[in-house]
Design a protein around this motif. Structure first.
Motif, PDB file in Angstrom:
ATOM      1  N   THR A 309     -24.279 129.345 125.759  1.00  0.00           N
ATOM      2  CA  THR A 309     -24.771 129.325 127.142  1.00  0.00           C
ATOM      3  C   THR A 309     -25.938 128.357 127.287  1.00  0.00           C
ATOM      4  O   THR A 309     -26.596 128.013 126.304  1.00  0.00           O
ATOM      5  N   LYS A 310     -26.185 127.953 128.523  1.00  0.00           N
ATOM      6  CA  LYS A 310     -27.319 127.075 128.812  1.00  0.00           C
ATOM      7  C   LYS A 310     -28.635 127.848 128.766  1.00  0.00           C
ATOM      8  O   LYS A 310     -29.682 127.287 128.466  1.00  0.00           O
ATOM      9  N   LEU A 318     -22.383 138.261 127.719  1.00  0.00           N
ATOM     10  CA  LEU A 318     -21.713 137.217 128.487  1.00  0.00           C
ATOM     11  C   LEU A 318     -20.956 137.901 129.612  1.00  0.00           C
ATOM     12  O   LEU A 318     -20.290 138.920 129.376  1.00  0.00           O
ATOM     13  N   LEU A 322     -17.504 133.888 132.101  1.00  0.00           N
ATOM     14  CA  LEU A 322     -18.017 132.943 131.105  1.00  0.00           C
ATOM     15  C   LEU A 322     -17.386 133.214 129.744  1.00  0.00           C
ATOM     16  O   LEU A 322     -17.065 132.281 128.996  1.00  0.00           O
ATOM     17  N   SER A 326     -15.227 130.587 127.606  1.00  0.00           N
ATOM     18  CA  SER A 326     -15.773 130.239 126.285  1.00  0.00           C
ATOM     19  C   SER A 326     -14.738 130.383 125.178  1.00  0.00           C
ATOM     20  O   SER A 326     -14.792 129.667 124.179  1.00  0.00           O
ATOM     21  N   GLU A 332     -19.749 126.988 129.175  1.00  0.00           N
ATOM     22  CA  GLU A 332     -20.988 126.286 128.841  1.00  0.00           C
ATOM     23  C   GLU A 332     -21.099 125.980 127.345  1.00  0.00           C
ATOM     24  O   GLU A 332     -22.161 125.575 126.864  1.00  0.00           O
TER      25      GLU A 332
END
Length: 479
Positions: A309-310, A318, A322, A326, A332
């Motif tokens: 993640t950012k 999460l 996302l 992923s 991200e």
């Protein structure tokens, strides 16, 4: 009198703190400061210290100092083939790459012999140490030429030892006479549009990219640990919807009924997203941490950390959308080609990722060994059983799936393609990871071609050439 006493005590305390600072920086941190490539003292020392040579694993000269018309000149016989990893050393420009990070060895400062210590103390002329790298010029040459004209990177590692056998970034630059050509190099960069920038000084093997479907080899472990039966069939219809988010297949291709092996071989996004979400974010995050995400990779050069993640290097949760993205390397997720090569090597090495290294040994001017690297484990990412399952699926990907362009004659190859969406109206990044022979791995490779389209079409042929050369020459074989 009391005021004078307080001032005196204050001054005494200040001197004490100042003394502690001087001791810290000049004694405790002396080596750290001296080893910093930004420290010009290292460069200025070269007026009286002849910098040692840098050699590949077979003794081929990569960098050496020669005396030309009474002046010391650093020469690079291989031209741009080893750049930017080799770097440069210049009084005007400073140092970079291995020339910078290994300067303490090359100048005979680190673990100095008694003779070197005396020479250093009295500022006498002396000879630095030679450094032998794990890199193989033959593999470096194959990777360099295969990537020529493209933007991308290739990394080859011996999965048994962690030795880096090849590390190429393209476009590259020629370090010869760099002082005279530096302004030209920079001005050419500035004239180009953002899309056209060649960025020859960039270490692309350390740059962070979305990994695309190569991430599925990591997600596989989350599926196993959540109890997914890898023989059960799943019907891929070309897309699926998870929590309101459409998960598409590449070109909306419906793969039909697939088990785990065929899902990896055909690179089925919906299979991995569906069962990855079923496995849950806790299991997925535990797996990626075991592969080194969010962690500092121990290496002679600085490698940026890969992340999921950012927001956080080590997220604890999460959200569903996302997580789903992923699982097949989108969302991200950012990974360097170097780290992807390490993870591939870990699968090849029955789940154990060895500590990567590029320095094989250091020799003094009498060719006595001052330092020799010993292979050491870094992380245990998988159990042997999990690694074997992933290997089996990667073999299927080469024999019956998208990774077929990486196949070698008479050698069983384990491979996986990736076509990663970088965002915007541009072609996908082309990825390919592989190792061979699948039953006795001697080389693991990761290749990325920026905006290269499909991994099978543009990255796999490069990986295949590197593996073929390594196996032909038995590069890195310790038997």
């Amino acid at each position: 009198m009391r005021g004078v006493r307080q001032v005196a005590l204050g001054m005494a305390f200040s001197f004490f703190v100042l003394s502690l600072g001087l001791v810290y920086w000049q004694v405790v941190q002396a080596d750290t400061l001296l080893q910093n490539p930004a420290n010009r003292r290292l460069i200025l020392m070269e007026s009286r210290v002849t910098r040692g040579g840098i050699f590949d694993r077979n003794g081929e000269i990569i960098a050496q100092t020669q005396t030309v018309e009474g002046k010391k000149v650093r020469t690079y016989p291989k031209g741009e083939m080893f750049e930017p990893v080799l770097g440069y050393s210049s009084v005007k420009l400073g140092s970079a790459g291995l020339e910078g990070s290994l300067a303490d060895w090359l100048l005979g400062i680190k673990n100095a012999t008694p003779t070197q210590a005396v020479q250093q103390l009295f500022a006498l002329p002396r000879q630095g140490n030679d450094v032998v790298l794990t890199l193989d010029s033959r593999l470096q040459n194959i990777a360099y030429n295969a990537l020529k004209g493209k933007k991308g990177a290739a990394v080859a590692i011996d999965p048994r030892t962690g030795e880096v056998l090849a590390m190429v970034s393209q476009p590259s630059f020629n370090p010869t006479n760099l002082d005279q050509r530096w302004s030209e190099l920079i001005s050419q960069e500035e004239k180009r549009s953002l899309a056209e920038k060649q960025r020859p000084l960039e270490h692309r093997y350390f740059s962070l990219f979305p990994p695309g479907s190569t991430m599925k080899v990591v997600t596989s472990a989350a599926l196993f640990r959540s109890g997914v039966n890898t023989t059960d069939l799943y019907q891929c219809q070309g897309s699926t919807i998870i929590n309101g988010q459409v998960i598409p297949e590449q070109n909306d291709k419906a793969h039909g009924w697939v088990n785990y092996n065929m899902a990896l071989a055909e690179s089925c996004n919906t299979y991995f997203a569906t069962f990855g979400v079923q496995a849950g974010d806790k299991t997925f995050l535990s797996v990626v941490k075991g592969f080194g995400f969010g962690q500092k990779i121990p290496f002679e050069l600085n490698v940026p950390r890969s992340s999921i993640t950012k927001e956080s290097m080590n997220p604890t949760t999460l959200n569903t959308n996302l997580l789903a993205a992923s699982t097949f390397g989108q969302g991200e997720v950012l990974v360097s080609p170097f780290h992807m090569a390490l993870m591939t090597a870990g699968i090849a090495n029955h789940g154990v990722i060895m500590t990567p290294h590029i320095v094989e040994r250091v020799l003094n001017s009498s060719q006595d060994v001052l330092f020799e690297q010993k292979p050491e484990p870094w992380l245990t990412a998988l159990s042997k059983e999990e690694a074997d399952k992933i290997t089996s699926a990667m073999v299927t990907a080469v024999t019956d799936g998208t990774a077929a362009p990486g196949a070698l004659p008479n050698v069983q190859v384990a491979g996986k393609t990736g076509s990663a969406e970088p965002g915007g109206d541009v072609l996908t990044h082309a990825w390919y990871i592989s190792f061979a022979p699948a039953d006795d791995p001697q080389i693991a490779v990761a290749v990325i071609v920026e905006n290269g389209g499909t991994g099978g079409g543009n990255a796999a042929p490069i990986a295949r050439q590197i593996m073929q050369e390594a196996l032909n020459q038995k590069v890195g074989d310790k038997k």
